[in-house]
Design a protein around this motif. Structure first.
Motif, mmCIF file in Angstrom:
data_model
loop_
_atom_site.group_PDB
_atom_site.id
_atom_site.type_symbol
_atom_site.label_atom_id
_atom_site.label_comp_id
_atom_site.label_asym_id
_atom_site.label_seq_id
_atom_site.Cartn_x
_atom_site.Cartn_y
_atom_site.Cartn_z
ATOM 1 N N GLU A 1 0.829 -1.196 0.000
ATOM 2 C CA GLU A 1 0.000 0.000 0.000
ATOM 3 C C GLU A 1 0.866 1.250 0.000
ATOM 4 O O GLU A 1 2.029 1.211 0.401
ATOM 5 N N ILE A 2 0.272 2.350 -0.421
ATOM 6 C CA ILE A 2 0.900 3.656 -0.265
ATOM 7 C C ILE A 2 -0.176 4.613 0.234
ATOM 8 O O ILE A 2 -1.328 4.563 -0.229
ATOM 9 N N ASP A 3 0.172 5.451 1.202
ATOM 10 C CA ASP A 3 -0.831 6.398 1.687
ATOM 11 C C ASP A 3 -0.728 7.715 0.912
ATOM 12 O O ASP A 3 0.170 7.897 0.085
ATOM 13 N N LEU A 4 -1.638 8.614 1.180
ATOM 14 C CA LEU A 4 -1.745 9.826 0.378
ATOM 15 C C LEU A 4 -0.636 10.833 0.631
ATOM 16 O O LEU A 4 -0.552 11.844 -0.064
ATOM 17 N N THR A 5 0.240 10.564 1.586
ATOM 18 C CA THR A 5 1.404 11.427 1.786
ATOM 19 C C THR A 5 2.637 10.873 1.090
ATOM 20 O O THR A 5 3.651 11.554 0.986
ATOM 21 N N GLY A 6 2.564 9.604 0.631
ATOM 22 C CA GLY A 6 3.708 8.962 -0.015
ATOM 23 C C GLY A 6 4.401 7.940 0.849
ATOM 24 O O GLY A 6 5.398 7.359 0.423
ATOM 25 N N PRO B 1 -0.455 -2.317 -8.368
ATOM 26 C CA PRO B 1 -1.799 -2.202 -8.935
ATOM 27 C C PRO B 1 -2.629 -1.259 -8.078
ATOM 28 O O PRO B 1 -2.403 -1.128 -6.873
ATOM 29 N N SER B 2 -3.606 -0.607 -8.674
ATOM 30 C CA SER B 2 -4.405 0.362 -7.925
ATOM 31 C C SER B 2 -5.335 -0.300 -6.916
ATOM 32 O O SER B 2 -5.725 0.323 -5.932
ATOM 33 N N VAL B 3 -5.705 -1.555 -7.167
ATOM 34 C CA VAL B 3 -6.566 -2.290 -6.238
ATOM 35 C C VAL B 3 -6.025 -3.695 -6.020
ATOM 36 O O VAL B 3 -5.270 -4.226 -6.844
ATOM 37 N N SER B 4 -6.415 -4.296 -4.915
ATOM 38 C CA SER B 4 -6.070 -5.686 -4.636
ATOM 39 C C SER B 4 -6.963 -6.612 -5.453
ATOM 40 O O SER B 4 -7.886 -6.165 -6.155
ATOM 41 N N LYS B 5 -6.725 -7.908 -5.347
ATOM 42 C CA LYS B 5 -7.564 -8.880 -6.059
ATOM 43 C C LYS B 5 -9.014 -8.810 -5.598
ATOM 44 O O LYS B 5 -9.918 -9.195 -6.339
ATOM 45 N N VAL C 1 -9.933 -3.888 -3.177
ATOM 46 C CA VAL C 1 -9.603 -2.908 -2.145
ATOM 47 C C VAL C 1 -8.516 -1.976 -2.676
ATOM 48 O O VAL C 1 -7.541 -2.426 -3.287
ATOM 49 N N SER C 2 -8.682 -0.679 -2.455
ATOM 50 C CA SER C 2 -7.705 0.282 -2.963
ATOM 51 C C SER C 2 -6.342 0.067 -2.314
ATOM 52 O O SER C 2 -6.228 -0.087 -1.096
ATOM 53 N N ARG C 3 -5.301 0.078 -3.140
ATOM 54 C CA ARG C 3 -3.931 -0.030 -2.628
ATOM 55 C C ARG C 3 -3.363 1.357 -2.305
ATOM 56 O O ARG C 3 -2.300 1.470 -1.717
ATOM 57 N N ILE C 4 -4.046 2.403 -2.740
ATOM 58 C CA ILE C 4 -3.731 3.770 -2.336
ATOM 59 C C ILE C 4 -4.739 4.144 -1.250
ATOM 60 O O ILE C 4 -5.952 4.121 -1.484
ATOM 61 N N VAL C 5 -4.264 4.455 -0.070
ATOM 62 C CA VAL C 5 -5.143 4.615 1.084
ATOM 63 C C VAL C 5 -4.904 5.965 1.770
ATOM 64 O O VAL C 5 -3.851 6.586 1.599
ATOM 65 N N HIS C 6 -5.883 6.365 2.551
ATOM 66 C CA HIS C 6 -5.747 7.608 3.310
ATOM 67 C C HIS C 6 -4.676 7.460 4.377
ATOM 68 O O HIS C 6 -3.797 8.297 4.520
ATOM 69 N N ARG C 7 -4.747 6.380 5.143
ATOM 70 C CA ARG C 7 -3.724 6.076 6.150
ATOM 71 C C ARG C 7 -3.670 4.574 6.362
ATOM 72 O O ARG C 7 -4.616 3.851 6.039
ATOM 73 N N PHE C 8 -2.545 4.076 6.884
ATOM 74 C CA PHE C 8 -2.389 2.652 7.143
ATOM 75 C C PHE C 8 -3.117 2.280 8.436
ATOM 76 O O PHE C 8 -2.866 2.867 9.484
ATOM 77 N N GLU C 9 -3.986 1.280 8.361
ATOM 78 C CA GLU C 9 -4.739 0.871 9.539
ATOM 79 C C GLU C 9 -3.837 0.316 10.635
ATOM 80 O O GLU C 9 -4.096 0.513 11.815
ATOM 81 N N ASP C 10 -2.774 -0.375 10.245
ATOM 82 C CA ASP C 10 -1.889 -0.973 11.248
ATOM 83 C C ASP C 10 -0.797 -0.014 11.693
ATOM 84 O O ASP C 10 -0.069 -0.286 12.646
#
Length: 223
Positions: free
Chosen positions: A112-117, A155-159, A162-171
Motif C-alpha cells: 500500500e501507499i498512503d496519500l502522503t507517499g 496495482p491500484s486495487v487488490s484482487k 480494495v484500494s492499494r492507495i489509502v488515506h492512512r495505514f490501519e496498522d
C-alpha cells in the motif's frame, strides 16, 4: 517514459511488476545491475547485450547481487560466471556503496501507499507477510543519486477490489517514509512526488488510484 537513461544501474525488488518493467528495457544500452536479488529477466537482458555493466562507477563489468530468484537456468547461468558476483547484504545495501552509483534506478513494489507517499510493504489485512527488505535502502539511494530515480509500481486495487492507495495505514506500520517517495506507478498513470508539497501529492496519487475509489479518497484527504 519511466526509464530514459542508457548506462543506468538498476535495482529491482521481488514480484511480477518489477519483472514486467525489466521486460520493457530491451531498447536500452549498457545497463548495469546492483541489486539485492536478480531474476531470469537480468539473465535474458545480459544475453541480449542490454546489461553490460560497462558504465557503472563501481564493480564495472560485473552484475552485483545478493541472491538469485528464478529458474534453474538462472542458477546454472550464474555459477562460475565472471560477469556475476554474489555479495552479502552488508555490501549490496550499504549506503556508502550505493552512494557511488549516480545513475541508480530503483524499481520496487509495495502493498500500500498512503496519500502522503508513505509506503507499506509488510502487512496485508492485519497479517504480517514479510520484513522491510531493501526497498527503503535502494529508494533513498536512488532519490539522492545525481541522475537516479526511484520507481514504485503497484496495482491500484487488490484482487478483492480494495484500494492499494489509502488515506492512512490501519496498522500504522511504515516500511519507507514519504521523503523517499519519487515515481509512483499504477495502471492509471504515474505520480511524480519528488519535491511536491503534501496537498499536491494527495491530488497526484488520487489521480492514479482506481476511479471507483477516488471520491472516497478525496473526502478523506481534506485537511
Amino acid at each position: 517514459m519511466l526509464f530514459r537513461s542508457d548506462g543506468a544501474t538498476i535495482q529491482f525488488g521481488i514480484g511480477t511488476l518489477p519483472d514486467a518493467i525489466l521486460s520493457h528495457l530491451g531498447n536500452k544500452n549498457d545497463l548495469g545491475v546492483h541489486s539485492g536479488l536478480i531474476s531470469d529477466a537480468v539473465m535474458e537482458l545480459t544475453e541480449r547485450g542490454v546489461v553490460t555493466n560497462a558504465r557503472k562507477e563501481i564493480d564495472r563489468g560485473v552484475t552485483v547481487a545478493g541472491s538469485l530468484y528464478g529458474s534453474p537456468a538462472l542458477h546454472e547461468w550464474a555459477v562460475g560466471n565472471p560477469g556475476v558476483t554474489m555479495r552479502s547484504v552488508e555490501y549490496t545495501h550499504n549506503a556508502t556503496v550505493l552512494g557511488n552509483l549516480q545513475t541508480l534506478y530503483s524499481i520496487n513494489s509495495a502493498v500500500e501507499i498512503d496519500l502522503t507517499g508513505q509506503i507499506s510493504a509488510e502487512v496485508v489485512g492485519g497479517r504480517h507477510i514479510g520484513l522491510v527488505g531493501g526497498q527503503g535502502s535502494f529508494a533513498r539511494a536512488a532519490v539522492f543519486a545525481e541522475h537516479g530515480r526511484s520507481v514504485l509500481a503497484l496495482p491500484s486495487v487488490s484482487k478483492n477490489g480494495v484500494s492499494r492507495i489509502v488515506h492512512r495505514f490501519e496498522d500504522g506500520i511504515v516500511s519507507s517514509g514519504r521523503a523517499d517517495a519519487d515515481l509512483i506507478v499504477t495502471e492509471h498513470g504515474i505520480a511524480d512526488l519528488r519535491g511536491v508539497p503534501l496537498r499536491e501529492r494527495m491530488e497526484r496519487l488520487i489521480a492514479i488510484s482506481d476511479p471507483s475509489h477516488r471520491s472516497t479518497l478525496r473526502s478523506q484527504s481534506a485537511f
